[in-house]
Motif scaffolding. Structure first.
Motif, PDB file in Angstrom:
ATOM      1  N   ASP A  19      66.058  20.310 -17.749  1.00 13.54           N
ATOM      2  CA  ASP A  19      65.427  19.257 -17.032  1.00 13.54           C
ATOM      3  C   ASP A  19      65.698  18.280 -16.248  1.00 13.54           C
ATOM      4  O   ASP A  19      64.743  17.674 -15.820  1.00 13.54           O
ATOM      5  N   LEU A  20      66.558  18.657 -15.154  1.00 12.34           N
ATOM      6  CA  LEU A  20      67.058  18.299 -14.240  1.00 12.34           C
ATOM      7  C   LEU A  20      66.611  19.295 -12.938  1.00 12.34           C
ATOM      8  O   LEU A  20      67.325  20.021 -12.891  1.00 12.34           O
ATOM      9  N   LEU A  21      66.563  17.818 -11.713  1.00 16.09           N
ATOM     10  CA  LEU A  21      66.925  18.965 -10.776  1.00 16.09           C
ATOM     11  C   LEU A  21      68.136  18.700 -10.038  1.00 16.09           C
ATOM     12  O   LEU A  21      68.813  17.826  -9.990  1.00 16.09           O
ATOM     13  N   ARG A  22      68.603  19.515  -8.987  1.00 11.91           N
ATOM     14  CA  ARG A  22      69.877  19.911  -8.910  1.00 11.91           C
ATOM     15  C   ARG A  22      70.134  19.659  -7.152  1.00 11.91           C
ATOM     16  O   ARG A  22      68.924  19.997  -6.496  1.00 11.91           O
ATOM     17  N   PHE A  23      70.456  18.432  -7.070  1.00  7.89           N
ATOM     18  CA  PHE A  23      71.359  18.581  -4.882  1.00  7.89           C
ATOM     19  C   PHE A  23      72.483  18.692  -5.386  1.00  7.89           C
ATOM     20  O   PHE A  23      73.635  18.543  -5.409  1.00  7.89           O
ATOM     21  N   ALA A  24      72.804  18.974  -4.082  1.00  5.87           N
ATOM     22  CA  ALA A  24      74.082  19.384  -3.341  1.00  5.87           C
ATOM     23  C   ALA A  24      74.595  18.689  -1.924  1.00  5.87           C
ATOM     24  O   ALA A  24      73.027  18.196  -1.467  1.00  5.87           O
ATOM     25  N   VAL A  25      75.351  18.420  -1.149  1.00  2.00           N
ATOM     26  CA  VAL A  25      75.371  17.981  -0.302  1.00  2.00           C
ATOM     27  C   VAL A  25      76.309  18.459   0.627  1.00  2.00           C
ATOM     28  O   VAL A  25      77.300  19.584   0.284  1.00  2.00           O
ATOM     29  N   SER A  26      75.290  19.007   1.814  1.00  2.86           N
ATOM     30  CA  SER A  26      76.245  19.993   3.185  1.00  2.86           C
ATOM     31  C   SER A  26      77.621  19.388   3.836  1.00  2.86           C
ATOM     32  O   SER A  26      77.898  18.040   3.955  1.00  2.86           O
ATOM     33  N   PRO A  27      78.139  20.425   3.398  1.00  2.00           N
ATOM     34  CA  PRO A  27      79.863  19.873   5.122  1.00  2.00           C
ATOM     35  C   PRO A  27      79.516  18.413   5.731  1.00  2.00           C
ATOM     36  O   PRO A  27      80.053  17.966   6.639  1.00  2.00           O
ATOM     37  N   ASP A  28      77.894  18.602   6.382  1.00  2.00           N
ATOM     38  CA  ASP A  28      77.717  17.951   7.505  1.00  2.00           C
ATOM     39  C   ASP A  28      76.979  16.839   7.451  1.00  2.00           C
ATOM     40  O   ASP A  28      76.133  15.913   8.010  1.00  2.00           O
ATOM     41  N   GLY A  29      76.896  16.581   5.724  1.00  2.00           N
ATOM     42  CA  GLY A  29      76.437  15.484   5.038  1.00  2.00           C
ATOM     43  C   GLY A  29      75.551  15.174   4.587  1.00  2.00           C
ATOM     44  O   GLY A  29      74.120  13.942   4.581  1.00  2.00           O
ATOM     45  N   LEU A  31      71.973  15.882   3.180  1.00  4.49           N
ATOM     46  CA  LEU A  31      71.770  16.169   1.071  1.00  4.49           C
ATOM     47  C   LEU A  31      71.164  17.100   0.873  1.00  4.49           C
ATOM     48  O   LEU A  31      69.756  17.577   1.324  1.00  4.49           O
ATOM     49  N   VAL A  32      70.603  17.855   0.008  1.00  2.44           N
ATOM     50  CA  VAL A  32      70.252  19.681  -0.105  1.00  2.44           C
ATOM     51  C   VAL A  32      69.876  19.646  -1.469  1.00  2.44           C
ATOM     52  O   VAL A  32      70.363  19.469  -2.804  1.00  2.44           O
ATOM     53  N   LEU A  33      68.672  20.419  -1.834  1.00  2.00           N
ATOM     54  CA  LEU A  33      68.248  20.490  -2.766  1.00  2.00           C
ATOM     55  C   LEU A  33      68.729  21.800  -3.083  1.00  2.00           C
ATOM     56  O   LEU A  33      68.511  22.858  -2.965  1.00  2.00           O
ATOM     57  N   ASP A  34      68.840  21.831  -4.505  1.00  2.00           N
ATOM     58  CA  ASP A  34      69.914  23.246  -4.982  1.00  2.00           C
ATOM     59  C   ASP A  34      69.041  24.053  -6.410  1.00  2.00           C
ATOM     60  O   ASP A  34      69.071  23.653  -7.121  1.00  2.00           O
ATOM     61  N   VAL A  35      68.072  24.680  -5.232  1.00  2.00           N
ATOM     62  CA  VAL A  35      66.966  24.785  -6.712  1.00  2.00           C
ATOM     63  C   VAL A  35      67.551  25.836  -7.652  1.00  2.00           C
ATOM     64  O   VAL A  35      66.845  26.301  -8.761  1.00  2.00           O
ATOM     65  N   ARG A  68      79.555   9.003  -1.199  1.00  2.00           N
ATOM     66  CA  ARG A  68      79.891   8.967   0.957  1.00  2.00           C
ATOM     67  C   ARG A  68      78.607   9.008   1.086  1.00  2.00           C
ATOM     68  O   ARG A  68      78.229   8.763   0.742  1.00  2.00           O
ATOM     69  N   ALA A  69      79.050   8.606   2.565  1.00  2.00           N
ATOM     70  CA  ALA A  69      77.311   8.132   3.468  1.00  2.00           C
ATOM     71  C   ALA A  69      76.938   9.797   3.214  1.00  2.00           C
ATOM     72  O   ALA A  69      77.138  11.147   3.778  1.00  2.00           O
ATOM     73  N   VAL A  70      74.933   9.733   2.922  1.00  2.00           N
ATOM     74  CA  VAL A  70      74.760  10.954   2.845  1.00  2.00           C
ATOM     75  C   VAL A  70      73.405  11.112   3.841  1.00  2.00           C
ATOM     76  O   VAL A  70      72.929   9.649   3.091  1.00  2.00           O
ATOM     77  N   THR A  71      72.830  12.143   4.340  1.00  2.00           N
ATOM     78  CA  THR A  71      71.365  11.825   5.658  1.00  2.00           C
ATOM     79  C   THR A  71      70.535  12.330   4.441  1.00  2.00           C
ATOM     80  O   THR A  71      70.483  14.105   4.343  1.00  2.00           O
ATOM     81  N   VAL A  72      69.496  11.994   3.974  1.00  2.00           N
ATOM     82  CA  VAL A  72      68.396  12.163   3.209  1.00  2.00           C
ATOM     83  C   VAL A  72      67.713  13.471   4.051  1.00  2.00           C
ATOM     84  O   VAL A  72      66.851  11.764   5.115  1.00  2.00           O
ATOM     85  N   PRO A  73      67.004  13.912   3.878  1.00  2.00           N
ATOM     86  CA  PRO A  73      65.906  14.811   4.844  1.00  2.00           C
ATOM     87  C   PRO A  73      64.119  13.682   4.743  1.00  2.00           C
ATOM     88  O   PRO A  73      64.117  12.739   3.560  1.00  2.00           O
TER      89      PRO A  73
END
Length: 192
Positions: A19-29, A31-35, A68-73
């Motif tokens: 029921d949720l969406l999963r995101f991960a943070v790449s090594p360079d910070g 934010l990535v949608l983990d479909v 941590r600091a995250v860059t959001v697309p």
């Protein structure tokens, strides 16, 4: 045994992972949608709705959850919608290649009458009379009308696709889940 549960960062609700969406943070910070829900690292889970994502963006909850600091697309909500749509269309294309998807009004009508259909697909920009006739025959079957003629035609490799149906197989579950997730993301408001 039930599916593992996770807490939504926007609503605080504990829900099944599906029921949720999963995101991960790449090594360079970034934010990535983990479909596919299989990227490495600590997952950031959020309810599958535009409103939940918008709330998380507004309150800076992705960075807070990642600690941590995250860059959001830019245009994250639009990019999520596009990714979920592309997954649905890719699965439909896979179904077409495997013979699971039938296209064309007459063939879909015949498949519906023979009870060999699990999902009815109707182009959002198709004529209402044809869609309504097939919906009546389909009865309680799920009807997917999230895609227009061009999107369906491209995904299914034929021109002018207005009506299609999906038979029953293991892939049908994946298609049903992907379409359900897209629908929930577009329509569901669970933010309190």
């Amino acid at each position: 045994m039930s599916d593992p549960q996770r807490r939504c960062i926007a609503t605080g609700q504990i829900r099944e992972k599906e029921d949720l969406l999963r995101f991960a943070v790449s090594p360079d910070g970034i934010l990535v949608l983990d479909v596919q829900m299989n990227l490495p690292g600590r997952g950031i889970w959020i309810s599958c709705s535009q409103q939940s994502v918008e709330l998380a963006l507004k309150k800076g909850l992705f960075a807070k959850s990642a600690k941590r600091a995250v860059t959001v697309p830019e245009n994250l909500v639009l990019k999520i919608d596009e990714a979920l749509s592309q997954r649905c269309l890719a699965l439909l294309g896979l179904g077409r290649k495997s013979g699971l998807v039938t296209v064309g009004f007459a063939k879909v009508e015949k498949a519906l009458r023979s009870k060999k259909v699990s999902i009815l697909i109707a182009a959002s920009d198709g004529a209402d009379d044809g869609k309504q006739k097939l919906k009546r025959i389909a009865g309680t079957l799920p009807v997917v009308d999230a895609f227009d003629n061009d999107e369906l035609s491209q995904a299914l490799g034929k021109e002018n696709i207005v009506h299609a149906s999906v038979g029953s197989s293991g892939l049908t579950k994946k298609i049903t889940f992907a379409v359900s997730q897209l629908s929930r993301f577009r329509d569901h408001d669970d933010v309190n």
